[in-house]
Design an enzyme around this catalytic site. Structure first.
Site, PDB file in Angstrom:
ATOM      1  N   ARG A  13      84.560  71.575 -60.773  1.00 33.59           N
ATOM      2  CA  ARG A  13      83.061  72.049 -60.442  1.00 33.59           C
ATOM      3  C   ARG A  13      82.281  73.199 -61.033  1.00 33.59           C
ATOM      4  NH1 ARG A  13      83.111  71.566 -53.893  1.00 33.59           N
ATOM      5  NH2 ARG A  13      83.252  69.104 -54.406  1.00 33.59           N
ATOM      6  N   SER A  35      88.592  71.503 -48.955  1.00 31.91           N
ATOM      7  CA  SER A  35      87.975  72.440 -48.065  1.00 31.91           C
ATOM      8  C   SER A  35      88.412  72.189 -46.579  1.00 31.91           C
ATOM      9  CB  SER A  35      86.462  72.757 -47.918  1.00 31.91           C
ATOM     10  OG  SER A  35      85.991  71.719 -48.138  1.00 31.91           O
ATOM     11  N   HIS A  65      77.596  76.567 -52.524  1.00 33.76           N
ATOM     12  CA  HIS A  65      78.096  75.476 -51.596  1.00 33.76           C
ATOM     13  C   HIS A  65      79.262  76.067 -50.635  1.00 33.76           C
ATOM     14  CE1 HIS A  65      79.448  71.420 -50.694  1.00 33.76           C
ATOM     15  NE2 HIS A  65      80.515  71.743 -51.035  1.00 33.76           N
ATOM     16  N   GLU A  78      87.482  62.627 -57.348  1.00 31.20           N
ATOM     17  CA  GLU A  78      86.460  63.820 -57.618  1.00 31.20           C
ATOM     18  C   GLU A  78      86.849  64.471 -58.469  1.00 31.20           C
ATOM     19  OE1 GLU A  78      85.380  65.649 -53.653  1.00 31.20           O
ATOM     20  OE2 GLU A  78      85.185  63.536 -52.758  1.00 31.20           O
ATOM     21  N   ARG A 123      87.362  76.378 -55.759  1.00 32.51           N
ATOM     22  CA  ARG A 123      88.182  75.376 -55.161  1.00 32.51           C
ATOM     23  C   ARG A 123      88.261  74.070 -55.549  1.00 32.51           C
ATOM     24  NH1 ARG A 123      86.041  71.818 -51.518  1.00 32.51           N
ATOM     25  NH2 ARG A 123      84.120  72.819 -51.359  1.00 32.51           N
ATOM     26  N   GLU A 128      87.180  78.314 -44.090  1.00 28.42           N
ATOM     27  CA  GLU A 128      86.160  78.911 -45.491  1.00 28.42           C
ATOM     28  C   GLU A 128      85.891  80.435 -45.345  1.00 28.42           C
ATOM     29  OE1 GLU A 128      82.430  77.119 -46.219  1.00 28.42           O
ATOM     30  OE2 GLU A 128      81.970  78.421 -48.030  1.00 28.42           O
ATOM     31  N   LYS A 160      77.637  80.151 -32.592  1.00 27.41           N
ATOM     32  CA  LYS A 160      76.420  80.831 -32.390  1.00 27.41           C
ATOM     33  C   LYS A 160      75.470  79.633 -32.127  1.00 27.41           C
ATOM     34  CE  LYS A 160      75.531  81.659 -37.445  1.00 27.41           C
ATOM     35  NZ  LYS A 160      74.955  82.814 -38.189  1.00 27.41           N
ATOM     36  N   HIS A 172      77.684  73.922 -55.696  1.00 30.03           N
ATOM     37  CA  HIS A 172      78.013  72.480 -56.100  1.00 30.03           C
ATOM     38  C   HIS A 172      77.187  71.987 -57.400  1.00 30.03           C
ATOM     39  CE1 HIS A 172      78.443  68.235 -55.621  1.00 30.03           C
ATOM     40  NE2 HIS A 172      79.326  68.548 -54.604  1.00 30.03           N
ATOM     41  N   GLY A 197      83.687  74.673 -36.470  1.00 31.29           N
ATOM     42  CA  GLY A 197      83.928  73.691 -37.737  1.00 31.29           C
ATOM     43  C   GLY A 197      85.354  73.027 -37.451  1.00 31.29           C
ATOM     44  N   GLY A 243      85.082  63.865 -48.620  1.00 33.72           N
ATOM     45  CA  GLY A 243      86.105  63.679 -47.776  1.00 33.72           C
ATOM     46  C   GLY A 243      87.304  64.619 -47.801  1.00 33.72           C
TER      47      GLY A 243
HETATM   48  C1  SIN Z   1      81.391  66.663 -52.355  1.00 32.39           C
HETATM   49  O1  SIN Z   1      81.323  65.662 -51.723  1.00 32.39           O
HETATM   50  O2  SIN Z   1      80.945  66.413 -53.410  1.00 32.39           O
HETATM   51  C2  SIN Z   1      81.714  67.840 -51.626  1.00 32.39           C
HETATM   52  C3  SIN Z   1      83.046  67.755 -51.331  1.00 32.39           C
HETATM   53  C4  SIN Z   1      83.573  69.272 -51.121  1.00 32.39           C
HETATM   54  O3  SIN Z   1      82.717  70.363 -51.301  1.00 32.39           O
HETATM   55  O4  SIN Z   1      84.803  69.467 -51.681  1.00 32.39           O
END
Ligand code: SIN
Length: 531
Positions: free
Chosen positions: A272, A371, A331, A110, A366, A355, A32, A226, A10, A46
């Site tokens: 969140r 992330s 999430h 966000e 978070r 992560e 893997k 999420h 990642g 983003g």
């Molecule tokens: C999202 O686009 O809502 C997820 C982004 C995140 O997990 O920070």
């Protein structure tokens, strides 16, 4: 011997590989699946970073700390917000194409952010674009040897030092891969739950390996849900990015009431954990399986959010006309392998970022779009520290006050004839975690979960001990056991950990539980957090 062994492909693993090769290190990267099969690929919203003069790193820090509900380590967050902007610019130089509006970088807002600061790519395909850019670069680097389809079983520990790993190649052959330094960049553990936005590879492998090797792990009770995954049976659950609410989408109940304004001053853009709790509470009260996201006010939906548009279309919905059914889904694991401010874990030669790590930047919850930034910022710090000759952790960040020493207890599994398939056991684990250890928890159901996990554990002993699905199941069981143990110990509600029997935050729990050793040796160690 290889200078750096990177586990995972990642954003964290790829960034580390690129930086290491630039510093002249030889790198082996094991993944893997295929390189593109990481959670990074699915990231929509983003990268949050201060790239506009109207914003400030102090504000980004304050938002991150507020979302983290008292458990962020301020020094780690300072690193994140200060290093972030340059790392994003570096990504652009590498070829990642972010979105522009009127000649300027487009910024979305966000949940939990005081202003728009989230840069995105392809509308809502940010992770895929970043990964494409990083992968292209890694493939071009001769110093990086990529081995796809290699499953890492355990860390190799010799004389108290991590010296590489044991791993299965794609044909099932067992290997020892030796390296001067080993970096866990293996991502999260969303597959603990039956509804997750994470791909099937997110099975907590890095945290479990670290446990077995005796490294310190913390904050694993803080699995983030999420709030707005599309309520559909597909796995992973399609994400309906928080950026939708940043563009004006509103959560409604089945009577059409926009309920978030009653819950938090930021309404639909609350952090969140608050939104996931509000949705879940209403679902339970009304005995409904979802709430609704009203995106009908968003113009040019298909252009701005093409991935989400396609997800909606695939279940026969038109976001410009229809309300979209949403429910929380696992999430992001906010905790993980404890590291200092440079990504050093508590075993010399072992590092962690992204992560899988617990550097203290996320605390109990978070902040949205921190992330990808986490992986981008801490991967190069690992490489710099190694390049500067560091071998083990310093007392910084979450390791400032020390850590429990884990006794090494690598699991020994005898070669048993496979009498039980791991897949039904994995499903049983996911159902158990979803019903008993989800968004809303209580002591009785957590105790039940602990007992039921023991039963699944015993059955798993009869699975084919050399098969990857068995190892994934064992890793999931190990992380689940730690998560439930920590959730039982934390008799309060904080961040993403909501106890119905302890509905408020309690000052005596302002600290983190750190564990070291195998799952038989979990030792709670509250650590004072100095903000
Ligand atoms: C999202 O686009 O809502 C997820 C982004 C995140 O997990 O920070």
């Amino acid at each position: 011997m290889t200078d750096l062994l990177v586990l995972g492909s990642g954003i964290a693993g790829l960034s580390a590989a690129i930086h290491a090769s630039r510093r002249g290190m030889s790198v082996v990267l094991l993944t893997k699946g295929e390189m593109a099969h990481s959670a990074t690929h699915f990231a929509q919203g983003g990268v949050a970073a201060v790239l506009d003069s109207a914003d400030s790193t102090d504000l980004h820090l304050a938002d991150t700390m507020a979302a983290g509900a008292g458990l962020c380590d301020e020094s780690a967050v300072r690193v994140l917000v200060d290093d972030g902007p340059d790392r994003v610019r570096e990504l652009m130089e590498l070829g990642a194409q972010f979105d522009y509006e009127n000649g300027r970088l487009a910024m979305a807002r966000e949940g939990g952010h005081s202003l728009p600061r989230v840069v995105h790519a392809g509308g809502d395909a940010t992770g895929a674009e970043i990964e494409r850019a990083l992968r292209t670069d890694v493939r071009d680097l001769r110093a990086v040897e990529v081995r796809e389809g290699w499953f890492t079983i355990d860390l190799l520990i010799e004389n108290g030092r991590c010296v590489g790993v044991t791993a299965l190649d794609g044909s099932g052959g067992m290997h020892k891969v030796r390296a001067k330094h080993t970096l866990l960049a293996t991502g999260g553990a969303g597959q603990l739950y039956s509804a997750t936005t994470n791909p099937s590879v997110s099975t907590g492998d890095g945290v479990a390996m670290a446990f077995r090797a005796g490294a310190a792990v913390a904050d694993v009770e803080f699995m983030q849900f999420h709030p707005t995954a599309l309520a559909s049976p597909s796995m992973p659950r399609p994400l309906l990015s928080e950026a939708l609410r940043g563009e004006g989408a509103v959560l409604r109940d089945s009577a059409g009431v926009a309920f978030m304004s009653q819950e938090h001053p930021l309404g639909d853009l609350a952090p969140r954990d608050v939104v996931a709790r509000a949705i879940t509470t209403r679902m339970l009260e009304r005995e409904e399986s979802n709430m609704w996201l009203d995106c009908t006010s968003i113009n040019d939906f298909e252009t701005r959010f093409p991935t989400i548009w396609r997800s909606a279309q695939s279940v026969g919905l038109d976001p410009e006309r229809d309300l979209l059914p949403v429910a929380p889904a696992a999430h992001y694991l906010s905790g993980g392998v404890c590291t200092d401010l440079d990504g050093a874990a508590t075993i010399p030669g072992l590092w962690a970022c992204g992560e899988v790590a617990c550097s203290g930047v996320h605390g109990a919850n978070r902040l949205a779009s921190n992330s990808l930034l986490d992986g981008l910022v801490f991967a190069p710090r690992v490489v710099e520290a190694i390049g500067d000759g560091r071998d083990g952790p310093e007392r910084t960040g979450v390791l400032r006050d020390g850590w429990p020493e884990g006794s090494l207890s690598m699991s020994q599994h005898s070669n048993v004839a496979a009498t039980v398939s791991p897949l039904p056991l994995r499903e049983a684990l996911q159902d158990l975690m979803t019903s008993n250890v989800g968004v809303l928890r209580d002591g009785v159901r957590l105790e039940e979960a602990a007992l039921a996990l023991d039963v699944i554990h015993a059955k798993a002993e009869n699975c084919d001990s050399q098969a990857v699905p068995t190892w994934e199941l064992r890793n999931l069981l190990m992380v689940a056991t730690a998560l439930v143990r920590a959730a039982l110990l934390r008799e309060e509600t904080r961040g993403t950990h909501s106890r119905l029997d302890y509905p408020c935050a309690r000052p005596e729990f302002l600290g983190r539980y750190m564990f070291a050793g195998s799952n038989e040796m979990f030792l709670p160690l509250p650590v004072e957090v100095r903000a």
